[in-house]
Scaffold this motif. Structure first.
Motif, short mmCIF file in Angstrom:
data_model
loop_
_atom_site.label_atom_id
_atom_site.label_comp_id
_atom_site.label_asym_id
_atom_site.label_seq_id
_atom_site.Cartn_x
_atom_site.Cartn_y
_atom_site.Cartn_z
N SER A 13 -2.35 3.53 -11.07
CA SER A 13 -1.38 4.00 -10.07
C SER A 13 -2.01 3.97 -8.69
O SER A 13 -1.34 3.66 -7.70
N LEU A 14 -3.31 4.29 -8.62
CA LEU A 14 -4.00 4.27 -7.33
C LEU A 14 -4.05 2.86 -6.77
O LEU A 14 -3.82 2.65 -5.57
N GLN A 15 -4.35 1.89 -7.61
CA GLN A 15 -4.42 0.50 -7.15
C GLN A 15 -3.06 0.00 -6.68
O GLN A 15 -2.95 -0.72 -5.69
N ARG A 16 -2.00 0.40 -7.37
CA ARG A 16 -0.64 0.03 -6.95
C ARG A 16 -0.30 0.68 -5.62
O ARG A 16 0.37 0.08 -4.77
N ALA A 17 -0.76 1.92 -5.44
CA ALA A 17 -0.52 2.62 -4.17
C ALA A 17 -1.27 1.94 -3.03
O ALA A 17 -0.77 1.85 -1.90
N VAL A 18 -2.48 1.46 -3.33
CA VAL A 18 -3.28 0.76 -2.32
C VAL A 18 -2.57 -0.52 -1.87
O VAL A 18 -2.56 -0.87 -0.69
N ILE A 19 -1.95 -1.24 -2.82
CA ILE A 19 -1.20 -2.45 -2.48
C ILE A 19 -0.04 -2.11 -1.56
O ILE A 19 0.20 -2.78 -0.54
N LEU A 20 0.67 -1.04 -1.87
CA LEU A 20 1.81 -0.60 -1.05
C LEU A 20 1.38 -0.18 0.35
O LEU A 20 1.88 -0.70 1.36
N VAL A 21 0.43 0.73 0.41
CA VAL A 21 -0.03 1.26 1.70
C VAL A 21 -0.77 0.18 2.49
O VAL A 21 -0.60 0.06 3.71
N GLY A 22 -1.57 -0.62 1.79
CA GLY A 22 -2.31 -1.68 2.46
C GLY A 22 -1.39 -2.70 3.09
O GLY A 22 -1.63 -3.17 4.22
N GLY A 23 -0.31 -3.05 2.39
CA GLY A 23 0.65 -4.00 2.93
C GLY A 23 1.34 -3.48 4.17
O GLY A 23 1.47 -4.19 5.18
N ILE A 24 1.81 -2.23 4.10
CA ILE A 24 2.47 -1.63 5.26
C ILE A 24 1.53 -1.57 6.45
O ILE A 24 1.90 -1.91 7.58
#
Length: 274
Positions: A13-24
């Motif tokens: 879940s943390l890695q998926r969150a990083v993808i989301l936040v990193g993209g934004i």
């Protein structure tokens, strides 16, 4: 390829969150350097509304994730679904899986939401942003998040994809959504070239023009060829685009979280020019 699969099989879940936040964060930064439009707005205040709906989307998707996991495990264990019926190579299976999930889980519900009155009122939350930027990508009413989830679930069942492929698709979808909504100025020739394969910012922003027939066009999420193949592709010079929807054009109301949450229950208004 095996390492690639292993990563998405075990993505946290943390890695998926990083993808989301990193993209934004990435596209937010690019917007500041090469903006398509110089909006006269308070960017952080604008983002706060959109990030609220991003947060509700995350909650809904994580809350319902067990359904997706159980479905993917079942179709895999029972060799069920279109992709399990044919003996494709791993690479072909992966490509087809991503392509078809994009059709069933993104293009199709998006198209339907523009055609069904109640679903359109839900989808208005997304369209009523007057300053489209990368944070607009996940500006969806909670009901819309459920609708999109259901179609993804249907896609998993029909195609018979396993969970790592779903996670791969969702990761690509998040980045694509942030990219296509980003307020960035891309060379028209590059944008046009890319738009034959993937949805680009200039292509998708036509969809956010406030009047028909442009509002009902360019439904694609990752791949643009669905619009080309299904006759929903349209062009419009970016300089002529005006964001919003003319039946709900009050900018103050469209920045209010309370008003946006109530939008599906407001007195019905006709779709643009329908």
């Amino acid at each position: 390829m095996i390492d690639f699969i292993t990563f998405f099989e075990n993505i946290t879940s943390l890695q998926r969150a990083v993808i989301l936040v990193g993209g934004i964060t990435f596209f937010w930064s690019i917007e500041s350097i090469i903006p398509l439009f110089n909006f006269n707005y308070k960017k952080i205040k604008h983002a706060s509304t959109n990030l609220f709906f991003t947060f509700t989307t995350i909650i809904i998707n994580f809350s319902l994730a067990f359904l997706l996991l159980n479905s993917a495990d079942w179709v895999t264990a029972n060799n069920f679904g279109i992709l399990n019926f044919f003996e494709f190579s791993l690479i072909v299976n992966t490509i087809l899986g991503v392509f078809l999930l994009d059709l069933i889980g993104a293009y199709l519900p998006h198209y339907i939401q523009h055609k069904v009155k109640f679903l359109w009122k839900i989808h208005l939350v997304h369209h009523s942003d007057h300053n489209v930027d990368t944070t607009t990508g996940n500006r969806h009413h909670p009901f819309e998040s459920v609708v999109r989830f259901v179609f993804t679930l249907i896609g998993v069942a029909i195609l018979g994809v396993n969970m790592w492929l779903v996670f791969l698709y969702q990761s690509l979808s998040v980045i694509s959504t942030q990219f296509t909504h980003a307020n960035i100025n891309i060379n028209p020739k590059i944008d046009k070239f890319l738009s034959y394969i993937i949805v680009t910012p200039n292509m998708h922003k036509v969809h956010h023009h406030f009047k028909m027939p442009y509002t009902d066009s360019n439904y694609g999420n990752i791949f643009s060829f669905w619009d080309h193949l299904l006759g929903t592709f349209k062009k419009l010079d970016p300089s002529k685009i005006i964001y919003g929807v003319d039946t709900f054009f009050d900018k103050i109301e469209n920045e209010s979280i309370k008003n946006l949450l109530y939008r599906p229950f407001e007195k019905s208004k006709s779709h643009v020019n329908k």
